[in-house]
Design an enzyme around this catalytic site. Structure first.
Site, PDB file in Angstrom:
ATOM      1  N   ASP A 170       0.859  -1.186   0.000  1.00  0.00           N
ATOM      2  CA  ASP A 170       0.000   0.000   0.000  1.00  0.00           C
ATOM      3  C   ASP A 170       0.894   1.234   0.000  1.00  0.00           C
ATOM      4  OD1 ASP A 170      -2.238   1.871   0.619  1.00  0.00           O
ATOM      5  OD2 ASP A 170      -3.331   0.029   1.014  1.00  0.00           O
ATOM      6  N   HIS A 193       2.052   2.042  -3.231  1.00  0.00           N
ATOM      7  CA  HIS A 193       1.120   2.985  -3.850  1.00  0.00           C
ATOM      8  C   HIS A 193       1.629   4.421  -3.791  1.00  0.00           C
ATOM      9  CE1 HIS A 193      -2.477   0.021  -3.131  1.00  0.00           C
ATOM     10  NE2 HIS A 193      -1.508  -0.490  -3.883  1.00  0.00           N
TER      11      HIS A 193
END
Length: 355
Positions: A170, A193
């Site tokens: 993430d 991310h």
């Protein structure tokens, strides 16, 4: 086996030492305030979590290791924190520990030189804390591990994160609401991310983020580079944000503002930004600087400025941006919705959609 904890309070500030070796530690909270002016935690061994979620029965399922209400805390060492999150990743993230290590209501905090591996969700969470320095960390989790943000910062002020390598499933670093004065420098991010402001304003809540500086960082094959993401219907602002001297290598969306965020599922949430009440229910994004950014995009969306249709993003400043394609068949583009600002110096791709 419990870790051996050694106190050296007789010769100076108290020190808790985890020696070399591997130690299984159940969910634990170290709670202050402490009577000493300074507290040291030295981790030289490997601290591992139970690998069976059933071990949390009857225990707060959101916690593993927590330091609460401790001032002048220094956590360091050459050791490793291993959340053994594989079995958590198989089930709903709603019942996983929210962070392998949580620092809540701490002040004058230093976290340095540790390695964090395979957290259940966030590796490190900073909540309600002030004057925090995080430096020289190595944070690792598989690229497909859910919600394993490297460092999450929320309700905190005067935070510095620097000289760290973060690769997770993430955000490498995520910044939530009520955050002021954050400096992020010399981060190697990937997989993951990217570095994200948000998400902000979920369920119509109010969020404020101000004075965030991201500098001299590198992004390697991440889904996003530098990102601001907000939910529709929220209130508040994200302003005074600067992204400078960053490099992107094979990144999907190097520069992105997404005011239509919806748990990462495009089209899941209906467009609310054109409704009559939307001006009062929008996170206002303003005074954002993008300077000396360069690298390669592996999608056409090198620059995406998707702002609210009712309240524009204002004072977006671009200076010396050069994003080219990592695939010669792709022509990088800039996309805008209601984005206002200006560009100077060399800009590639051209942001002709900027108003």
């Amino acid at each position: 086996m419990n870790p051996e904890l050694i106190s050296s309070a007789t010769t100076g500030p108290p020190t808790m030492v985890v020696p070399k070796g591997t130690f299984l530690v159940m969910p634990t909270t170290f709670k202050g305030p402490c009577k000493f002016q300074k507290v040291f935690v030295q981790i030289e061994g490997t601290v591992i979590a139970p690998n069976d979620p059933r071990k949390w029965r009857g225990i707060d399922p959101t916690l593993w290791l927590q330091f609460e209400s401790v001032s002048k805390l220094n956590v360091s060492g050459s050791g490793e924190i291993n959340g053994r999150g594989q079995n958590w990743w198989k089930q709903s993230c709603k019942i996983s520990p929210k962070a392998a290590i949580k620092f809540a209501d701490c002040s004058d905090l230093w976290v340095t030189n540790l390695r964090s591996v395979d957290s259940q969700q966030f590796h490190i969470s900073i909540l309600n804390s002030q004057r925090v320095t995080i430096s020289n960390l190595k944070i690792v989790a598989p690229g497909l591990s859910p919600n394993t943000d490297g460092i999450h910062i929320q309700n905190s002020q005067h935070v510095r994160v620097e000289k760290s390598v973060i690769g997770t499933g993430d955000d490498c670093i995520s910044i939530g609401t009520s955050v002021y004065d954050v400096h992020i420098e010399q981060i190697a991010c990937g997989p993951g991310h990217g570095i994200s402001i948000g998400s902000l304003g979920k369920y119509g809540t109010e969020a404020t983020v101000e004075d965030v500086f991201v500098r001299f960082s590198n992004f390697y094959e991440t889904t996003n580079g530098v990102r601001i993401k907000t939910w529709q219907g929220g209130k508040g602002f994200a302003r005074g944000i600067s992204f400078e001297h960053c490099n992107f290598t094979n990144v999907d969306n190097p520069i992105i503002i997404d005011q239509y965020y919806c748990d990462g599922v495009p089209g899941k949430c209906k467009n609310q930004t054109i409704r009559f009440y939307a001006k009062k229910n929008t996170i206002r994004v303003s005074n954002v600087t993008y300077s000396n950014l360069q690298g390669t995009s592996r999608t056409p969306a090198a620059i995406s400025l998707n702002c609210s249709q009712s309240v524009p993003c204002n004072l977006l400043q671009f200076d010396m941006v050069n994003l080219i394609s990592s695939d010669h068949k792709i022509n990088p583009q800039a996309y805008c919705i209601n984005a206002h600002g200006n560009a100077k110096g060399f800009i590639n791709p051209k942001i002709s959609c900027l108003q």
